[in-house]
Scaffold this motif. Structure first.
Motif, PDB file in Angstrom:
ATOM      1  N   SER A 148       0.822  -1.219   0.000  1.00 36.10           N
ATOM      2  CA  SER A 148       0.000   0.000   0.000  1.00 36.10           C
ATOM      3  C   SER A 148       0.853   1.265   0.000  1.00 36.10           C
ATOM      4  CB  SER A 148      -0.937  -0.007   1.206  1.00 36.10           C
ATOM      5  OG  SER A 148      -0.197  -0.074   2.419  1.00 36.10           O
ATOM      6  N   ILE A 151       1.824   2.730  -3.549  1.00 34.41           N
ATOM      7  CA  ILE A 151       0.830   3.557  -4.218  1.00 34.41           C
ATOM      8  C   ILE A 151       0.810   4.949  -3.599  1.00 34.41           C
ATOM      9  CG2 ILE A 151      -1.584   3.716  -4.875  1.00 34.41           C
ATOM     10  CD1 ILE A 151      -0.015   1.379  -6.105  1.00 34.41           C
ATOM     11  N   THR A 152       0.952   5.009  -2.280  1.00 33.32           N
ATOM     12  CA  THR A 152       0.962   6.308  -1.610  1.00 33.32           C
ATOM     13  C   THR A 152       2.164   7.138  -2.038  1.00 33.32           C
ATOM     14  OG1 THR A 152      -0.077   5.223   0.274  1.00 33.32           O
ATOM     15  CG2 THR A 152       0.790   7.434   0.618  1.00 33.32           C
ATOM     16  N   LEU A 155       1.486   8.651  -5.412  1.00 37.32           N
ATOM     17  CA  LEU A 155       0.629   9.836  -5.312  1.00 37.32           C
ATOM     18  C   LEU A 155       1.386  11.035  -4.762  1.00 37.32           C
ATOM     19  CD1 LEU A 155      -2.693   8.232  -3.988  1.00 37.32           C
ATOM     20  CD2 LEU A 155      -2.205   9.040  -6.301  1.00 37.32           C
ATOM     21  N   LEU A 183      -3.411  16.159  -0.365  1.00 30.36           N
ATOM     22  CA  LEU A 183      -2.958  14.805  -0.074  1.00 30.36           C
ATOM     23  C   LEU A 183      -2.715  14.593   1.414  1.00 30.36           C
ATOM     24  CD1 LEU A 183      -2.530  12.345  -1.832  1.00 30.36           C
ATOM     25  CD2 LEU A 183      -0.084  12.851  -1.881  1.00 30.36           C
ATOM     26  N   ALA A 192      -6.106   7.882  -1.834  1.00 28.35           N
ATOM     27  CA  ALA A 192      -5.088   6.831  -1.839  1.00 28.35           C
ATOM     28  C   ALA A 192      -5.704   5.456  -1.577  1.00 28.35           C
ATOM     29  CB  ALA A 192      -4.020   7.144  -0.786  1.00 28.35           C
ATOM     30  N   GLU A 193      -6.668   5.388  -0.668  1.00 28.92           N
ATOM     31  CA  GLU A 193      -7.290   4.095  -0.368  1.00 28.92           C
ATOM     32  C   GLU A 193      -8.146   3.612  -1.533  1.00 28.92           C
ATOM     33  OE1 GLU A 193      -9.340   4.316   3.356  1.00 28.92           O
ATOM     34  OE2 GLU A 193      -7.484   4.260   4.530  1.00 28.92           O
ATOM     35  N   THR A 195      -7.632   4.323  -4.658  1.00 26.79           N
ATOM     36  CA  THR A 195      -6.693   3.927  -5.709  1.00 26.79           C
ATOM     37  C   THR A 195      -6.105   2.550  -5.442  1.00 26.79           C
ATOM     38  OG1 THR A 195      -6.125   6.258  -6.062  1.00 26.79           O
ATOM     39  CG2 THR A 195      -4.604   4.611  -6.943  1.00 26.79           C
ATOM     40  N   TYR A 196      -5.780   2.289  -4.196  1.00 27.92           N
ATOM     41  CA  TYR A 196      -5.124   1.018  -3.881  1.00 27.92           C
ATOM     42  C   TYR A 196      -6.098  -0.155  -3.799  1.00 27.92           C
ATOM     43  CZ  TYR A 196      -2.464  -2.504  -1.372  1.00 27.92           C
ATOM     44  OH  TYR A 196      -1.861  -3.684  -0.998  1.00 27.92           O
ATOM     45  N   ILE A 260      -1.033   3.583   4.504  1.00 26.21           N
ATOM     46  CA  ILE A 260      -1.469   4.705   3.677  1.00 26.21           C
ATOM     47  C   ILE A 260      -1.579   5.975   4.507  1.00 26.21           C
ATOM     48  CG2 ILE A 260      -3.450   5.615   2.398  1.00 26.21           C
ATOM     49  CD1 ILE A 260      -3.865   2.884   1.213  1.00 26.21           C
ATOM     50  N   THR A 264       1.027   9.202   3.789  1.00 27.34           N
ATOM     51  CA  THR A 264       0.507  10.454   3.244  1.00 27.34           C
ATOM     52  C   THR A 264       0.935  11.650   4.081  1.00 27.34           C
ATOM     53  OG1 THR A 264      -1.552  10.054   4.451  1.00 27.34           O
ATOM     54  CG2 THR A 264      -1.517   9.442   2.116  1.00 27.34           C
TER      55      THR A 264
END
Length: 316
Positions: A148, A151-152, A155, A183, A192-193, A195-196, A260, A264
């Motif tokens: 996870s 991905i963060t 972003l 963000l 972010a969540e 997206t993941y 995440i 962030t």
């Protein structure tokens, strides 16, 4: 002729040498005893529960025992003894109530976003032919293995304070900072969540859509049904079990998500896992951390039980 024939048969030495059935039974009592016994007459070997003991022992050692220690620590305040005082202290704190509310609304919002976005993307991949569609479907399986925080970080590179989007804005306008500062807010965590976790909804949906008979869609289209009506009447009922399975999985994972929120850098966003980290690592308040952990586990188990009930009713 018959009597003579009978005498000839009886006098024939080759025929007379063949033993009769009664003679075989009388002569071979031991062979009768060695006949294969029926399954219910066979002696039982090792009981089946013995084979379950090793995995149960490993589960108890590596999962149940630490969990029992967490529950035990949650009722043992620093003053000593056994008491429910840590629960009353935690439940009465404003930080816990805010963390619980933030956790719930982020989990619910992320789940709804994942269901909507995942359903739309799965529809396009399954029923709208385009070049590279199969490659995209295979990439979904690879995406599920990504951590996870990766991905963060992606972003952050795009929408972070020093990310590409803000950098392009400051270079073009000469401003001191860019406009993309969301963000580090709850909306950034929500993005972010979604997206993941969206691929976790798409994977069961793609499997469900692959089982739909395309002849039904062709018949509905030939009868004049528009795409929206086909989706509502034909595709959506078939996708309900997959939606229930994917949505419940995402909801439980969002409730327990830690990486995440941490990566962030959203300082104003405190979820239950973040509160456990804060109490245990930053404040060294282990009873309070264990109380929050027990609450988080109880919510997760309750949601999983609810998912099992719902999945049985919808046929998942």
């Amino acid at each position: 002729m018959d009597s003579s024939g009978g005498r000839l048969v009886e006098s024939d030495p080759a025929v007379a040498a063949v033993p009769t059935r009664p003679a075989l039974r009388d002569a071979c009592p031991q062979q009768q005893q060695q006949r294969p016994e029926r399954p219910e007459q066979r002696k039982r070997g090792v009981p089946r529960f013995v084979w379950a003991l090793p995995p149960v022992a490993l589960l108890a050692l590596f999962f149940l025992y630490p969990l029992a220690l967490v529950v035990q620590q949650s009722v043992q305040p620093d003053t000593g003894g056994t008491s429910l005082q840590p629960y009353s202290d935690v439940f009465g704190s404003e930080a816990f109530r805010e963390a619980l509310g933030t956790t719930v609304w982020l989990a619910v919002g992320s789940t709804v976003g994942c269901l909507v976005l995942g359903f739309a993307l799965a529809l396009i991949i399954s029923f709208v032919p385009f070049p590279g569609g199969k490659a995209v479907a295979r990439f979904i399986d690879v995406f599920l293995s990504f951590p996870s925080f990766l991905i963060t970080l992606a972003l952050l590179f795009i929408y972070g304070t020093k990310g590409m989007a803000n950098g392009m804005w400051t270079d073009a306008t000469g401003a001191a900072e860019g406009p993309f500062q969301f963000l580090t807010t709850p909306w950034g965590v929500l993005l972010a969540e979604i997206t993941y976790f969206t691929p976790f909804v798409m994977r069961p949906l793609l499997a469900a859509f692959s089982q739909i008979d395309t002849a039904q869609l062709e018949v509905a289209s030939s009868l004049g049904a528009r795409p929206g009506r086909i989706v509502r009447r034909v595709i959506l009922p078939e996708a309900l079990p997959a939606l229930a399975a994917g949505g419940s999985l995402v909801l439980v994972m969002c409730l327990n998500e830690f990486g995440i929120v941490l990566f962030t850098g959203a300082k104003g966003v405190t979820t239950l896992p973040m509160l456990v980290y804060s109490k245990a690592i930053l404040e060294s308040d282990y009873p309070a951390a264990c109380v929050v952990a027990v609450v988080n586990i109880a919510i997760s188990v309750g949601l999983y039980s609810l998912y099992r009930v719902v999945s049985r009713r919808v046929g998942a």
